[in-house]
Design a protein around this motif. Structure first.
Motif, PDB file in Angstrom:
ATOM      1  N   GLY A  20      90.459  20.115  21.213  1.00 42.86           N
ATOM      2  CA  GLY A  20      91.198  21.263  20.667  1.00 42.86           C
ATOM      3  C   GLY A  20      92.506  20.839  20.016  1.00 42.86           C
ATOM      4  O   GLY A  20      92.886  21.361  18.959  1.00 42.86           O
ATOM      5  N   LYS A  39      95.792  26.882  28.715  1.00 48.95           N
ATOM      6  CA  LYS A  39      96.097  27.579  29.970  1.00 48.95           C
ATOM      7  C   LYS A  39      97.563  27.367  30.340  1.00 48.95           C
ATOM      8  O   LYS A  39      98.254  28.294  30.709  1.00 48.95           O
ATOM      9  CB  LYS A  39      95.174  27.068  31.082  1.00 48.95           C
ATOM     10  N   THR A 114      84.817  31.028  31.477  1.00 45.86           N
ATOM     11  CA  THR A 114      85.776  30.234  30.685  1.00 45.86           C
ATOM     12  C   THR A 114      85.150  29.724  29.393  1.00 45.86           C
ATOM     13  O   THR A 114      85.791  29.698  28.345  1.00 45.86           O
ATOM     14  CB  THR A 114      86.286  29.023  31.517  1.00 45.86           C
ATOM     15  N   ASN A 115      83.889  29.306  29.458  1.00 50.22           N
ATOM     16  CA  ASN A 115      83.283  28.648  28.293  1.00 50.22           C
ATOM     17  C   ASN A 115      82.564  29.625  27.364  1.00 50.22           C
ATOM     18  O   ASN A 115      82.493  29.367  26.167  1.00 50.22           O
ATOM     19  CB  ASN A 115      82.264  27.587  28.744  1.00 50.22           C
ATOM     20  N   ILE A 141      82.750  25.747  19.875  1.00 46.74           N
ATOM     21  CA  ILE A 141      82.490  24.373  20.316  1.00 46.74           C
ATOM     22  C   ILE A 141      81.525  24.434  21.503  1.00 46.74           C
ATOM     23  O   ILE A 141      81.897  24.770  22.634  1.00 46.74           O
ATOM     24  CB  ILE A 141      83.790  23.615  20.667  1.00 46.74           C
ATOM     25  N   SER A 142      80.277  24.131  21.211  1.00 43.09           N
ATOM     26  CA  SER A 142      79.211  24.143  22.215  1.00 43.09           C
ATOM     27  C   SER A 142      79.119  22.739  22.815  1.00 43.09           C
ATOM     28  O   SER A 142      80.134  22.078  23.052  1.00 43.09           O
ATOM     29  CB  SER A 142      77.917  24.581  21.524  1.00 43.09           C
ATOM     30  N   PRO A 186      79.272  18.780  20.432  1.00 43.29           N
ATOM     31  CA  PRO A 186      79.647  17.373  20.655  1.00 43.29           C
ATOM     32  C   PRO A 186      78.753  16.711  21.698  1.00 43.29           C
ATOM     33  O   PRO A 186      78.239  17.368  22.606  1.00 43.29           O
ATOM     34  CB  PRO A 186      81.089  17.466  21.182  1.00 43.29           C
ATOM     35  N   GLY A 187      78.608  15.389  21.553  1.00 40.47           N
ATOM     36  CA  GLY A 187      77.988  14.580  22.614  1.00 40.47           C
ATOM     37  C   GLY A 187      79.089  14.145  23.566  1.00 40.47           C
ATOM     38  O   GLY A 187      79.974  14.938  23.883  1.00 40.47           O
ATOM     39  N   PHE A 188      79.076  12.899  24.003  1.00 38.33           N
ATOM     40  CA  PHE A 188      80.118  12.413  24.921  1.00 38.33           C
ATOM     41  C   PHE A 188      81.336  11.943  24.122  1.00 38.33           C
ATOM     42  O   PHE A 188      81.259  10.958  23.385  1.00 38.33           O
ATOM     43  CB  PHE A 188      79.592  11.260  25.785  1.00 38.33           C
ATOM     44  N   ILE A 189      82.437  12.686  24.250  1.00 35.34           N
ATOM     45  CA  ILE A 189      83.650  12.404  23.491  1.00 35.34           C
ATOM     46  C   ILE A 189      84.744  11.954  24.473  1.00 35.34           C
ATOM     47  O   ILE A 189      84.868  12.532  25.562  1.00 35.34           O
ATOM     48  CB  ILE A 189      84.115  13.689  22.733  1.00 35.34           C
ATOM     49  N   ASP A 192      90.077  13.912  28.392  1.00 33.73           N
ATOM     50  CA  ASP A 192      90.307  14.036  29.843  1.00 33.73           C
ATOM     51  C   ASP A 192      89.035  14.487  30.560  1.00 33.73           C
ATOM     52  O   ASP A 192      88.799  14.127  31.707  1.00 33.73           O
ATOM     53  CB  ASP A 192      91.409  15.078  30.111  1.00 33.73           C
TER      54      ASP A 192
HETATM   55  P1  NAP Z   1      89.823  18.824  27.869  1.00 34.70           P
HETATM   56  O1  NAP Z   1      90.418  17.567  27.368  1.00 34.70           O
HETATM   57  O2  NAP Z   1      89.555  18.972  29.330  1.00 34.70           O
HETATM   58  O3  NAP Z   1      90.739  20.040  27.362  1.00 34.70           O
HETATM   59  C1  NAP Z   1      90.369  21.347  27.664  1.00 34.70           C
HETATM   60  C2  NAP Z   1      91.352  22.316  27.049  1.00 34.70           C
HETATM   61  O4  NAP Z   1      90.872  23.641  27.375  1.00 34.70           O
HETATM   62  C3  NAP Z   1      92.762  22.207  27.618  1.00 34.70           C
HETATM   63  O5  NAP Z   1      93.728  22.384  26.617  1.00 34.70           O
HETATM   64  C4  NAP Z   1      92.823  23.344  28.629  1.00 34.70           C
HETATM   65  O6  NAP Z   1      94.101  23.898  28.819  1.00 34.70           O
HETATM   66  C5  NAP Z   1      91.933  24.378  27.969  1.00 34.70           C
HETATM   67  N1  NAP Z   1      91.437  25.342  28.957  1.00 34.70           N
HETATM   68  C6  NAP Z   1      90.592  25.133  29.992  1.00 34.70           C
HETATM   69  N2  NAP Z   1      90.428  26.260  30.701  1.00 34.70           N
HETATM   70  C7  NAP Z   1      91.200  27.203  30.094  1.00 34.70           C
HETATM   71  C8  NAP Z   1      91.488  28.555  30.377  1.00 34.70           C
HETATM   72  N3  NAP Z   1      90.923  29.218  31.400  1.00 34.70           N
HETATM   73  N4  NAP Z   1      92.343  29.202  29.550  1.00 34.70           N
HETATM   74  C9  NAP Z   1      92.924  28.576  28.502  1.00 34.70           C
HETATM   75  N5  NAP Z   1      92.691  27.296  28.194  1.00 34.70           N
HETATM   76  C10 NAP Z   1      91.843  26.605  28.987  1.00 34.70           C
HETATM   77  O7  NAP Z   1      88.414  19.125  27.175  1.00 34.70           O
HETATM   78  P2  NAP Z   1      87.740  18.510  25.840  1.00 34.70           P
HETATM   79  O8  NAP Z   1      86.942  17.348  26.231  1.00 34.70           O
HETATM   80  O9  NAP Z   1      88.751  18.410  24.771  1.00 34.70           O
HETATM   81  O10 NAP Z   1      86.711  19.683  25.517  1.00 34.70           O
HETATM   82  C11 NAP Z   1      86.962  20.696  24.574  1.00 34.70           C
HETATM   83  C12 NAP Z   1      85.683  21.523  24.391  1.00 34.70           C
HETATM   84  O11 NAP Z   1      84.652  20.665  23.941  1.00 34.70           O
HETATM   85  C13 NAP Z   1      85.183  22.159  25.671  1.00 34.70           C
HETATM   86  O12 NAP Z   1      84.648  23.430  25.410  1.00 34.70           O
HETATM   87  C14 NAP Z   1      84.089  21.218  26.116  1.00 34.70           C
HETATM   88  O13 NAP Z   1      83.128  21.871  26.908  1.00 34.70           O
HETATM   89  C15 NAP Z   1      83.532  20.786  24.779  1.00 34.70           C
HETATM   90  N6  NAP Z   1      82.796  19.519  24.846  1.00 34.70           N
HETATM   91  C16 NAP Z   1      83.439  18.381  25.230  1.00 34.70           C
HETATM   92  C17 NAP Z   1      82.710  17.201  25.291  1.00 34.70           C
HETATM   93  C18 NAP Z   1      83.342  15.905  25.694  1.00 34.70           C
HETATM   94  O14 NAP Z   1      82.602  14.909  25.833  1.00 34.70           O
HETATM   95  N7  NAP Z   1      84.630  15.800  25.872  1.00 34.70           N
HETATM   96  C19 NAP Z   1      81.343  17.206  24.995  1.00 34.70           C
HETATM   97  C20 NAP Z   1      80.737  18.392  24.612  1.00 34.70           C
HETATM   98  C21 NAP Z   1      81.484  19.541  24.531  1.00 34.70           C
HETATM   99  P3  NAP Z   1      95.284  23.081  29.583  1.00 34.70           P
HETATM  100  O15 NAP Z   1      95.661  21.967  28.642  1.00 34.70           O
HETATM  101  O16 NAP Z   1      96.347  24.088  29.749  1.00 34.70           O
HETATM  102  O17 NAP Z   1      94.693  22.603  30.865  1.00 34.70           O
END
Ligand code: NAP
Length: 250
Positions: A20, A39, A114-115, A141-142, A186-189, A192
């Motif tokens: 994001g 959040k 949340t999602n 973003i799925s 996305p796949g594995f990115i 955190d």
């Molecule tokens: P991340 O680093 O864990 O960041 C998640 C973000 O979402 C944070 O800014 C967090 O806020 C916010 N968030 C979580 N719960 C929330 C809530 N209840 N209200 C408001 N904000 C909230 O995650 P990411 O890896 O960037 O993932 C982003 C998206 O991509 C997600 O939807 C995830 O499912 C999807 N995705 C990720 C991957 C991957 O491999 N990383 C793969 C497929 C899909 P805070 O900063 O305040 O905690």
């Protein structure tokens, strides 16, 4: 070179970290004013400050996206300040993994709310002014887990598959108003969310066996696809799911 009108405003959820944050920064580099939602006030505040420090336009807003009433209130306040938010990226997400027999109702509900429900809440409020201005871009973003399923992620996969159904239905509902709705999977990115897997050599080599390109993705690679889908150039694309996953979901 992508085209964005200088008056465009975007709202990106989960903009405090990872994917994001990268999407918010990428849109800001295109001249878009970006409302960064997360959040914690600290995390969205840091992203908005970084955008402003780089010469862009941004505002931070801490909202719990899983809370429909909080999202409604935030949208009411935002729409008093911005007559239309032209671009919405529903990116905020969490995982609460576990095999089904051990998954609590709380963990199921938290991930769905949340999602998935969050995307419905934001879209419901922000799409109405888009219909009046006859232009909009919505990107959900799925995940590859929503396409292929993943053992231990029944809640997450259901939410991410739900986002695909939401995307396709809303693409049909909103097309007549020149609003496109697409999903990125996305796949594995490396963020955190995946640190635990990426830093564990045994687990990461197992994961990479299923990734034809044999590496983890970077947040900016999801941001690039998302930014394209928000541009003028993507105006004839709607209701689609774009996997950015190193070839996992072929
Ligand atoms: P991340 O680093 O864990 O960041 C998640 C973000 O979402 C944070 O800014 C967090 O806020 C916010 N968030 C979580 N719960 C929330 C809530 N209840 N209200 C408001 N904000 C909230 O995650 P990411 O890896 O960037 O993932 C982003 C998206 O991509 C997600 O939807 C995830 O499912 C999807 N995705 C990720 C991957 C991957 O491999 N990383 C793969 C497929 C899909 P805070 O900063 O305040 O905690």
């Amino acid at each position: 070179m992508l085209t964005f009108k200088p008056t465009r405003t975007a709202l990106v959820t989960g903009a405090g970290r990872g994917i994001g944050k990268s999407i918010a920064e990428s849109l800001a580099r295109q001249g878009v004013t970006v409302i960064c939602v997360s959040k914690s006030a600290d995390s969205c505040g840091a992203t908005a400050a970084a955008i402003v420090a780089a010469g862009g336009k941004a505002k931070a807003l801490a909202v719990d996206v899983s809370d429909g009433a909080a999202v409604a209130k935030a949208c009411e306040q935002l729409l008093a300040e911005f007559p239309v938010i032209d671009i919405l990226v529903n990116n905020a997400g969490i995982t609460k993994d576990g095999l089904m027999f051990r998954m609590s109702d709380e963990d199921w509900n938290a991930v769905i709310q949340t999602n998935l429900s969050s995307a419905f809440f934001w879209t419901k409020h922000l799409a109405r002014p888009m219909t009046k201005s006859r232009w909009g871009r919505i990107v959900n973003i799925s995940s590859v887990s929503g396409i292929m399923g993943n053992a231990g992620q029944a809640n997450y996969s259901a939410a991410k598959a739900g986002m695909i159904g939401l995307t396709k239905s809303l693409a049909k509902e909103l097309a007549s108003r020149t609003i496109t709705v697409n999903a990125v999977a996305p796949g594995f990115i490396k963020t955190d969310m995946t640190t635990e897997f990426v830093n564990n050599t045994e687990v990461s080599s197992k994961i990479l066996e299923a990734v034809p390109l044999k590496r983890f993705g970077e947040a900016h690679e999801i941001a690039a696809m998302t930014t394209f889908l928000c541009s003028e150039e993507a105006g004839y694309i709607t209701g689609q799911v774009f996997a950015v996953d190193g070839g996992m979901a072929m």
